[in-house]
Design a protein around this motif. Structure first.
Motif, short mmCIF file in Angstrom:
data_model
loop_
_atom_site.label_atom_id
_atom_site.label_comp_id
_atom_site.label_asym_id
_atom_site.label_seq_id
_atom_site.Cartn_x
_atom_site.Cartn_y
_atom_site.Cartn_z
N ARG A 1 4.24 32.93 34.70
CA ARG A 1 4.45 31.61 34.12
C ARG A 1 3.34 30.70 34.64
NH1 ARG A 1 9.60 28.69 32.89
NH2 ARG A 1 10.60 30.66 33.40
N LEU A 2 2.52 30.15 33.76
CA LEU A 2 1.40 29.30 34.15
C LEU A 2 1.77 27.84 33.98
CD1 LEU A 2 -1.61 28.93 34.94
CD2 LEU A 2 -2.14 29.04 32.49
N LEU A 3 1.74 27.09 35.08
CA LEU A 3 2.01 25.65 35.03
C LEU A 3 0.68 24.93 34.87
CD1 LEU A 3 4.66 25.29 37.90
CD2 LEU A 3 4.94 26.13 35.57
N TYR A 4 0.50 24.24 33.75
CA TYR A 4 -0.78 23.60 33.48
C TYR A 4 -0.58 22.13 33.14
CZ TYR A 4 0.42 23.69 28.50
OH TYR A 4 1.04 23.48 27.30
N ASP A 5 -1.66 21.36 33.28
CA ASP A 5 -1.65 19.92 33.00
C ASP A 5 -2.10 19.69 31.57
OD1 ASP A 5 -1.88 17.18 32.91
OD2 ASP A 5 -3.48 17.04 34.41
N GLY A 6 -1.14 19.40 30.69
CA GLY A 6 -1.46 19.21 29.28
C GLY A 6 -2.24 17.96 28.97
N PRO B 1 7.30 15.20 29.30
CA PRO B 1 8.44 14.45 29.86
C PRO B 1 9.64 15.35 30.15
CG PRO B 1 7.53 13.33 27.94
CD PRO B 1 6.90 14.69 27.98
N ASP B 2 9.68 16.50 29.49
CA ASP B 2 10.80 17.43 29.67
C ASP B 2 10.59 18.42 30.80
OD1 ASP B 2 12.09 16.26 27.47
OD2 ASP B 2 11.03 17.56 26.07
N TYR B 3 9.45 18.31 31.50
CA TYR B 3 9.20 19.28 32.57
C TYR B 3 10.28 19.19 33.63
CZ TYR B 3 7.25 21.76 36.52
OH TYR B 3 7.09 22.63 37.57
N ASP B 4 10.86 20.34 33.98
CA ASP B 4 11.97 20.39 34.92
C ASP B 4 11.64 21.35 36.06
OD1 ASP B 4 14.34 20.43 36.26
OD2 ASP B 4 15.53 21.26 34.63
N PRO B 5 11.46 20.83 37.28
CA PRO B 5 11.18 21.71 38.42
C PRO B 5 12.24 22.79 38.61
CG PRO B 5 10.78 19.42 39.01
CD PRO B 5 11.45 19.40 37.66
#
Length: 202
Positions: free
Chosen positions: A55-60, A89-93
């Motif tokens: 899973r790649l977490l990137y800065d859109g 806005p929906d990013y959930d840790p």
């Protein structure tokens, strides 16, 4: 504002480039993992393995980052990479191994299907391997090369927002914090007639 930023920095967990363990509630039971509880072990053993490898977490909101992400998406026919936009806005840790927006903005994060978290250049190596381009970062398997590459990446990560025409990373993090708290989001606007002034959006 300076005090708030300094406090936020001190409060943020130290991010390193080594493999870091997940919080207990995210640990998947396996040969090399610790059992968090019997119920966790049971659910982890019975849960099907995800179809993706990492899973790649990137800065859109990062223009240059998006060019690479779009390139990787074009090579991701097998679906081995799951792309997660931390700027959404929906990013959930909680859905991403507890990795916060602040942590993911400071350095790139990757989460493998077996529940391990990677940061720095090693993330790029794993992602490029997943899309069949492992040779691009193969040299970073050498520890000395990886250490040097991470030093270079750290400099880029520190200044990437300014280098891509955005505000300083500290300002973006503080604005996100204010937005989530429902407070005004403020920035300095330079006007040719009136000079500099602080403008806040509710």
């Amino acid at each position: 504002m300076r005090t708030a930023l300094a406090t936020a920095r001190l409060a943020s967990p130290l991010v390193t480039h080594r493999l870091v363990p997940l919080p207990k509630r995210f640990v998947l039971v396996g040969a090399n993992s610790t059992r968090a509880s019997s119920s966790t072990a049971s659910s982890a053993e019975s849960a099907p393995r995800p179809s993706w490898d990492i899973r790649l977490l990137y800065d859109g909101d990062c223009p240059l980052c998006m060019k690479e992400v779009n390139f990787l998406r074009g090579r991701n026919q097998a679906g081995k990479v799951l792309f997660v936009d931390i700027a959404s806005p929906d990013y959930d840790p909680a859905q991403n191994a507890g990795v916060t927006f602040e942590q993911a903005m400071v350095t790139i994060h990757g989460i493998t299907a077996d529940g391990r978290i990677y940061t720095g250049v090693e993330v790029f190596r794993l992602v490029y391997e997943a899309v069949g381009l492992g040779y691009v970062y193969a040299i970073t398997k050498n520890p000395a090369v990886l250490a040097l590459a991470n030093k270079v990446y750290d400099v880029w990560a520190k200044y990437r927002t300014r280098l891509t025409g955005r505000e300083a990373l500290e300002v973006l993090l503080e604005r996100r914090r204010l937005d989530l708290a429902g407070k005004a989001s403020c920035r300095t606007v330079v006007d040719a007639t009136t000079g500099s002034a602080k403008q806040c959006d509710l």
